[in-house]
Every structure is written in C-alpha cells, then in structure tokens.
Design an enzyme around this catalytic site. Structure first.
Site, PDB file in Angstrom:
ATOM      1  N   ASN A   9     -24.318 -12.470 -46.684  1.00 19.48           N
ATOM      2  CA  ASN A   9     -23.962 -13.548 -47.616  1.00 19.48           C
ATOM      3  C   ASN A   9     -22.451 -13.465 -47.827  1.00 19.48           C
ATOM      4  OD1 ASN A   9     -23.576 -15.291 -49.734  1.00 19.48           O
ATOM      5  ND2 ASN A   9     -24.597 -14.001 -51.261  1.00 19.48           N
ATOM      6  N   LYS A  11     -20.584 -15.409 -49.402  1.00 13.46           N
ATOM      7  CA  LYS A  11     -20.148 -15.983 -50.696  1.00 13.46           C
ATOM      8  C   LYS A  11     -18.939 -16.886 -50.482  1.00 13.46           C
ATOM      9  CE  LYS A  11     -21.824 -11.817 -52.891  1.00 13.46           C
ATOM     10  NZ  LYS A  11     -22.016 -11.112 -54.132  1.00 13.46           N
ATOM     11  N   HIS A  96     -29.784 -17.077 -55.675  1.00 14.42           N
ATOM     12  CA  HIS A  96     -28.924 -15.897 -55.742  1.00 14.42           C
ATOM     13  C   HIS A  96     -28.530 -15.644 -57.189  1.00 14.42           C
ATOM     14  CE1 HIS A  96     -25.433 -13.289 -55.269  1.00 14.42           C
ATOM     15  NE2 HIS A  96     -26.005 -12.919 -54.125  1.00 14.42           N
ATOM     16  N   GLU A  98     -25.825 -15.022 -58.556  1.00 17.35           N
ATOM     17  CA  GLU A  98     -24.619 -15.717 -59.030  1.00 17.35           C
ATOM     18  C   GLU A  98     -24.933 -17.178 -59.362  1.00 17.35           C
ATOM     19  OE1 GLU A  98     -22.352 -14.378 -55.682  1.00 17.35           O
ATOM     20  OE2 GLU A  98     -22.543 -12.363 -56.520  1.00 17.35           O
ATOM     21  N   GLU A 168     -32.739  -8.231 -55.420  1.00 14.85           N
ATOM     22  CA  GLU A 168     -31.339  -7.900 -55.660  1.00 14.85           C
ATOM     23  C   GLU A 168     -31.128  -7.592 -57.140  1.00 14.85           C
ATOM     24  OE1 GLU A 168     -28.631  -9.528 -52.403  1.00 14.85           O
ATOM     25  OE2 GLU A 168     -28.813 -11.079 -53.883  1.00 14.85           O
ATOM     26  N   GLY A 174     -22.328  -6.217 -55.815  1.00 12.63           N
ATOM     27  CA  GLY A 174     -20.864  -6.219 -55.854  1.00 12.63           C
ATOM     28  C   GLY A 174     -20.271  -5.145 -56.744  1.00 12.63           C
ATOM     29  N   SER A 214     -24.970  -3.830 -52.976  1.00 10.97           N
ATOM     30  CA  SER A 214     -24.056  -2.771 -52.523  1.00 10.97           C
ATOM     31  C   SER A 214     -24.604  -1.983 -51.328  1.00 10.97           C
ATOM     32  CB  SER A 214     -23.678  -1.842 -53.681  1.00 10.97           C
ATOM     33  OG  SER A 214     -22.987  -2.578 -54.685  1.00 10.97           O
TER      34      SER A 214
HETATM   35  C1  PEP Z   1     -25.171 -10.284 -52.458  1.00 13.78           C
HETATM   36  O1  PEP Z   1     -24.258 -11.029 -52.730  1.00 13.78           O
HETATM   37  O2  PEP Z   1     -26.269 -10.778 -52.211  1.00 13.78           O
HETATM   38  C2  PEP Z   1     -24.927  -8.852 -52.441  1.00 13.78           C
HETATM   39  C3  PEP Z   1     -25.954  -8.061 -52.335  1.00 13.78           C
HETATM   40  O3  PEP Z   1     -23.625  -8.422 -52.571  1.00 13.78           O
HETATM   41  P1  PEP Z   1     -23.075  -6.929 -52.344  1.00 13.78           P
HETATM   42  O4  PEP Z   1     -23.657  -6.424 -51.049  1.00 13.78           O
HETATM   43  O5  PEP Z   1     -21.581  -7.072 -52.286  1.00 13.78           O
HETATM   44  O6  PEP Z   1     -23.539  -6.108 -53.508  1.00 13.78           O
END
Ligand code: PEP
Length: 256
Positions: A9, A11, A96, A98, A168, A174, A214
């Site tokens: 992803n 973003k 997601h 966000e 998630e 992040g 992460s």
């Molecule tokens: C994501 O945006 O779905 C995500 C898991 O980000 P990150 O790997 O940076 O934590």
C-alpha cells in the site's frame, strides 16, 4: 493450501518516476506461479496507468487504495469500480484505518464500497483493526466483530470469495511497533472463526487473512509463519524494492 499474498500500500507516496522504478524492480523479481505467492501493488490513483505499464505481463497485480460505490456521475473527486478495472486493477483496498480514522469512513460506507467492488469484479482487501485504546480496554475482538459484520453485511459466501481480509491493528500502522506473532495469530484465528460462524468452516479455511502493521524484512517471516496469517499488507516497507522484495521472499520461503 492457502496462497500467500504480499500487498504493498503505497498510500500518498512516490512520484511517477520513483513509482515506475519500484514497479519495474518488483516485476523483474516477481514470484513464479509455482511459488505460491501473489504480489500486489496499490499506487496512488494518478500513477495506476504508468504502473500498469510496468507490471503488465508480470505476476504483479495492480490495486487501488480506495473506490467509490456509485457507478458514475456527479461525485467530484471520486473514482468508480469500472474506472479501476479499465486501467488494469484487479484489487482494491477498502476500509483502511486511515480512511476510517482520518477520513471518517463508516462501516456502512465501507459495506457499500465492498458490494460495488465485488459486483464489478474486483477483489477486495477489506481492512479491519482496533485502536490501541480498544486493545487496552480488552475490546479487540468486539471491534473486529463489529467491523466484519458491518463491512460484510448482506454479502453472500459466493461474493465473499472475492474478499481478502487484512488485520491491521491501528497502533501498529506506520509506528514501527509490530503486533507480536502471538497477538497477530490470536486476532487472525478469531477472524477465521468469525468467518466460519458467518459462512462455513470450509470457506473460512480458504479465505486469505493478511497481517498489516510495520511489517519489515526482519519480522515478515515470523509473522507470516503463523498458522492463520496468509501474507502481509505492507505500507512503509513497500516503498523500497530492497525492503519489499525480502518480504516477498519470506513468503516464498514459507510456501516452499
Ligand atoms: C498500511 O498502511 O496498511 C500499513 C500496514 O503500513 P505500515 O506497514 O507502514 O505500518
């Protein structure tokens, strides 16, 4: 056996040029069909067309990071399912964290998007996950249940065959703080049981459940090695080929 899916992803990151370079590197390193690993990249909307040029003919699939539920018309700023299909998308991320927590998207809206995407022939990566406060209050499973019930309202098992779940935990996205393998496995096992009770045991054994939060080269193998973890949804580490390819390789190794 369930196949692994490793999804990136991007973003609101990359330029056209850096995205093209990244996609070309991934296409050149794409797993072979027999590796049992699918790879997906989800660039920002404006780069879907140039990235499709780089990934087409390779084993790297293309997805969008969101979609609107209406088919077309006066919806300024939105993008329809058919538009995504038209430019080569096979997948779309919906729900997601966000979008839920920054843009205020509700389960009801997410459900409309999921239905539209499936009806239009896209595979949906449906994201669910709890806030840190939810976890600390012991509400993780209740939050996941609510998001699953809301996102999958009125969706049949046949339709749900076009869904991949991504667990998630919001506190791990992040932040550099990853769920422990035990925390991830416990949530994934719970989600699979939810799918079994809503649909059937057989279907719950087929559905892919990805972990996101992460994921990095040094934790990918242990996370994806959990019995109910079928791959990863990767944000930050999907932006650099030298970080994303080792995550794909970890899935390859696990499926060998
Ligand atoms: C994501 O945006 O779905 C995500 C898991 O980000 P990150 O790997 O940076 O934590």
């Amino acid at each position: 056996m369930r196949r692994f899916l490793v999804a990136g992803n991007w973003k609101m990151n990359t330029t056209r040029a850096t995205g093209e370079d990244l996609a070309a590197a991934l296409a050149a390193n794409a797993p072979a069909a027999e590796d049992g690993v699918e790879v997906l990249v989800c660039p920002p909307y404006p780069y879907l067309v140039p990235i499709a040029d780089k990934t087409s003919g390779s084993a790297v699939s293309l997805g969008a990071q969101d979609v609107y539920f209406e088919a077309g018309g006066a919806f300024t700023g939105e993008v329809a399912v058919d538009m995504l299909k038209d430019v080569g998308c096979s997948h779309v991320i919906i729900g997601h964290s966000e979008r839920r927590h920054v843009m205020g998207e509700t389960d009801e809206t997410i459900n409309k998007k999921v239905k539209a995407a499936i009806a239009g022939g896209l595979t949906v990566v449906l994201c669910v996950g709890e806030l840190l406060s939810d976890r600390e209050a012991g509400n993780t499973e209740a939050i996941l249940d609510g998001q699953m019930a809301g996102g999958l309202a009125d969706i049949s098992e046949a339709e749900a065959a076009s869904i991949v779940i991504a667990y998630e935990p919001v506190w791990a996205i992040g932040t550099g703080v990853t769920a422990s393998p035990e925390q991830a496995e416990s949530a994934h096992e719970h989600l699979r049981k939810w799918v079994a009770s809503r649909y059937t045991d057989a279907f719950s054994e087929q559905i892919q459940i990805l972990y996101g939060g992460s994921v990095k080269p040094d934790n990918a193998e242990v996370l994806m090695g959990q019995p109910n973890v079928d791959g990863a949804l990767v944000g930050g580490a999907s932006l650099k080929a030298d970080l994303f390819i080792p995550i794909i390789d970890a899935a390859r190794k696990l499926s060998a």
